[in-house]
Scaffold this motif. Structure first.
Motif, PDB file in Angstrom:
ATOM      1  N   HIS A  29       6.423   0.070   6.666  1.00 52.12           N
ATOM      2  CA  HIS A  29       6.397   1.538   6.639  1.00 52.12           C
ATOM      3  C   HIS A  29       7.765   2.153   6.366  1.00 52.12           C
ATOM      4  O   HIS A  29       7.875   3.336   6.142  1.00 52.12           O
ATOM      5  CB  HIS A  29       5.773   2.102   7.926  1.00 52.12           C
ATOM      6  N   HIS A  30       8.819   1.356   6.329  1.00 52.13           N
ATOM      7  CA  HIS A  30      10.150   1.847   5.983  1.00 52.13           C
ATOM      8  C   HIS A  30      10.426   1.803   4.480  1.00 52.13           C
ATOM      9  O   HIS A  30      11.427   2.345   4.033  1.00 52.13           O
ATOM     10  CB  HIS A  30      11.237   1.040   6.710  1.00 52.13           C
ATOM     11  N   TYR A  31       9.585   1.159   3.706  1.00 49.82           N
ATOM     12  CA  TYR A  31       9.784   1.098   2.262  1.00 49.82           C
ATOM     13  C   TYR A  31       9.487   2.449   1.635  1.00 49.82           C
ATOM     14  O   TYR A  31       8.468   3.076   1.949  1.00 49.82           O
ATOM     15  CB  TYR A  31       8.891   0.034   1.621  1.00 49.82           C
ATOM     16  N   THR A  32      10.333   2.872   0.739  1.00 48.60           N
ATOM     17  CA  THR A  32      10.165   4.195   0.122  1.00 48.60           C
ATOM     18  C   THR A  32       8.858   4.298  -0.662  1.00 48.60           C
ATOM     19  O   THR A  32       8.310   5.387  -0.774  1.00 48.60           O
ATOM     20  CB  THR A  32      11.353   4.533  -0.804  1.00 48.60           C
ATOM     21  N   VAL A  33       8.355   3.199  -1.170  1.00 52.94           N
ATOM     22  CA  VAL A  33       7.109   3.233  -1.922  1.00 52.94           C
ATOM     23  C   VAL A  33       5.949   3.756  -1.063  1.00 52.94           C
ATOM     24  O   VAL A  33       4.978   4.294  -1.573  1.00 52.94           O
ATOM     25  CB  VAL A  33       6.783   1.848  -2.533  1.00 52.94           C
ATOM     26  N   TYR A  34       6.067   3.634   0.250  1.00 56.54           N
ATOM     27  CA  TYR A  34       4.999   4.082   1.145  1.00 56.54           C
ATOM     28  C   TYR A  34       5.252   5.459   1.750  1.00 56.54           C
ATOM     29  O   TYR A  34       4.474   5.924   2.577  1.00 56.54           O
ATOM     30  CB  TYR A  34       4.784   3.068   2.270  1.00 56.54           C
ATOM     31  N   ASP A  35       6.343   6.118   1.361  1.00 53.52           N
ATOM     32  CA  ASP A  35       6.660   7.434   1.933  1.00 53.52           C
ATOM     33  C   ASP A  35       5.498   8.405   1.813  1.00 53.52           C
ATOM     34  O   ASP A  35       5.182   9.125   2.753  1.00 53.52           O
ATOM     35  CB  ASP A  35       7.901   8.035   1.261  1.00 53.52           C
ATOM     36  N   GLU A  36       4.868   8.435   0.680  1.00 52.38           N
ATOM     37  CA  GLU A  36       3.786   9.397   0.443  1.00 52.38           C
ATOM     38  C   GLU A  36       2.500   8.987   1.170  1.00 52.38           C
ATOM     39  O   GLU A  36       1.841   9.799   1.787  1.00 52.38           O
ATOM     40  CB  GLU A  36       3.527   9.516  -1.064  1.00 52.38           C
ATOM     41  N   GLY A  37       2.153   7.725   1.105  1.00 51.20           N
ATOM     42  CA  GLY A  37       0.879   7.269   1.653  1.00 51.20           C
ATOM     43  C   GLY A  37       0.856   7.072   3.156  1.00 51.20           C
ATOM     44  O   GLY A  37      -0.204   7.025   3.760  1.00 51.20           O
ATOM     45  N   LEU A  38       2.019   6.946   3.773  1.00 49.72           N
ATOM     46  CA  LEU A  38       2.069   6.690   5.208  1.00 49.72           C
ATOM     47  C   LEU A  38       2.747   7.837   5.952  1.00 49.72           C
ATOM     48  O   LEU A  38       3.484   7.622   6.899  1.00 49.72           O
ATOM     49  CB  LEU A  38       2.818   5.380   5.482  1.00 49.72           C
ATOM     50  N   LYS A  39       2.469   9.042   5.531  1.00 47.45           N
ATOM     51  CA  LYS A  39       3.076  10.207   6.178  1.00 47.45           C
ATOM     52  C   LYS A  39       2.771  10.173   7.683  1.00 47.45           C
ATOM     53  O   LYS A  39       1.678   9.845   8.096  1.00 47.45           O
ATOM     54  CB  LYS A  39       2.548  11.495   5.571  1.00 47.45           C
ATOM     55  N   GLY A  40       3.782  10.492   8.474  1.00 47.96           N
ATOM     56  CA  GLY A  40       3.604  10.511   9.922  1.00 47.96           C
ATOM     57  C   GLY A  40       3.797   9.158  10.571  1.00 47.96           C
ATOM     58  O   GLY A  40       3.685   9.020  11.777  1.00 47.96           O
ATOM     59  N   SER A  41       4.085   8.138   9.760  1.00 45.59           N
ATOM     60  CA  SER A  41       4.238   6.797  10.338  1.00 45.59           C
ATOM     61  C   SER A  41       5.705   6.366  10.372  1.00 45.59           C
ATOM     62  O   SER A  41       5.990   5.193  10.444  1.00 45.59           O
ATOM     63  CB  SER A  41       3.417   5.787   9.536  1.00 45.59           C
ATOM     64  N   GLN A  42       6.607   7.329  10.334  1.00 44.55           N
ATOM     65  CA  GLN A  42       8.027   6.971  10.352  1.00 44.55           C
ATOM     66  C   GLN A  42       8.403   6.257  11.647  1.00 44.55           C
ATOM     67  O   GLN A  42       9.336   5.494  11.681  1.00 44.55           O
ATOM     68  CB  GLN A  42       8.913   8.218  10.183  1.00 44.55           C
ATOM     69  N   SER A  43       7.677   6.519  12.704  1.00 44.56           N
ATOM     70  CA  SER A  43       7.958   5.871  13.968  1.00 44.56           C
ATOM     71  C   SER A  43       6.729   5.080  14.418  1.00 44.56           C
ATOM     72  O   SER A  43       5.742   5.658  14.880  1.00 44.56           O
ATOM     73  CB  SER A  43       8.330   6.914  15.034  1.00 44.56           C
ATOM     74  N   LEU A  44       6.800   3.804  14.240  1.00 46.60           N
ATOM     75  CA  LEU A  44       5.765   2.886  14.722  1.00 46.60           C
ATOM     76  C   LEU A  44       6.481   1.893  15.631  1.00 46.60           C
ATOM     77  O   LEU A  44       6.898   0.812  15.208  1.00 46.60           O
ATOM     78  CB  LEU A  44       5.071   2.172  13.555  1.00 46.60           C
ATOM     79  N   PRO A  45       6.672   2.258  16.901  1.00 43.57           N
ATOM     80  CA  PRO A  45       7.547   1.473  17.776  1.00 43.57           C
ATOM     81  C   PRO A  45       7.121   0.013  17.970  1.00 43.57           C
ATOM     82  O   PRO A  45       7.987  -0.864  18.057  1.00 43.57           O
ATOM     83  CB  PRO A  45       7.537   2.250  19.094  1.00 43.57           C
ATOM     84  N   ILE A  46       5.851  -0.265  18.031  1.00 44.29           N
ATOM     85  CA  ILE A  46       5.422  -1.660  18.220  1.00 44.29           C
ATOM     86  C   ILE A  46       5.703  -2.462  16.953  1.00 44.29           C
ATOM     87  O   ILE A  46       6.226  -3.578  17.017  1.00 44.29           O
ATOM     88  CB  ILE A  46       3.933  -1.724  18.630  1.00 44.29           C
ATOM     89  N   THR A  47       5.390  -1.879  15.813  1.00 46.02           N
ATOM     90  CA  THR A  47       5.674  -2.544  14.543  1.00 46.02           C
ATOM     91  C   THR A  47       7.164  -2.804  14.405  1.00 46.02           C
ATOM     92  O   THR A  47       7.588  -3.892  13.993  1.00 46.02           O
ATOM     93  CB  THR A  47       5.175  -1.674  13.374  1.00 46.02           C
TER      94      THR A  47
END
Length: 140
Positions: free
Chosen positions: A85-103
């Motif tokens: 979820h830190h890859y820029t390619v997923y910025d658009e598709g994973l909105k709101g997932s900037q913080s996934l603490p378990i991941t």
């Protein structure tokens, strides 16, 4: 499949069961050899029958452990670092997932050990012996 790929599959397919069995033996050796360490080992449902592309464990000091193993020739690998979820390619598709603490926690702990069928029992023992002192395991 093109003809070349089909020919390769035809040659390799008869070996698949033996290769899978060897990978399972290696995984079992890791399990037995690392049970009393600070590593968190994979746990599988009784009805599952994994084939093991790698044997992935969780370790307290991933980067240190990885680097130390590589220095002595153990082909340990880090997967999912940084987490997807830190890859820029997923910025658009994973909105709101900037913080996934378990991941994010898991991406700092996962370490994949080799299970290639070419590994000998001595190779596996070497990897276990190299890993144990790095993760809170005393020599057996």
């Amino acid at each position: 499949l093109d003809p070349l790929q089909a020919a390769l599959v035809r040659i390799k397919l008869p070996h698949l069961a033996g290769w899978t069995q060897r990978r399972r033996e290696i995984a079992e050796a890791y399990k037995q050899g690392l049970t009393d360490t600070d590593a968190i080992l994979p746990d599988f449902r009784s009805e599952s029958n994994p084939t093991f592309r790698s044997y992935t464990i969780r370790v307290p000091n991933q980067k240190f452990t990885h680097d130390a193993l590589r220095r002595v020739g153990v082909e340990a690998v880090l997967h999912y670092t940084p987490p997807v979820h830190h890859y820029t390619v997923y910025d658009e598709g994973l909105k709101g997932s900037q913080s996934l603490p378990i991941t994010e926690k898991l991406s700092r702990e996962l370490l994949s050990l080799p299970v290639t069928v070419e590994l000998t029992d001595d190779d596996v023992r070497f990897a276990i012996d190299a890993l144990r002192p790095l993760i809170g395991g005393n020599a057996q």
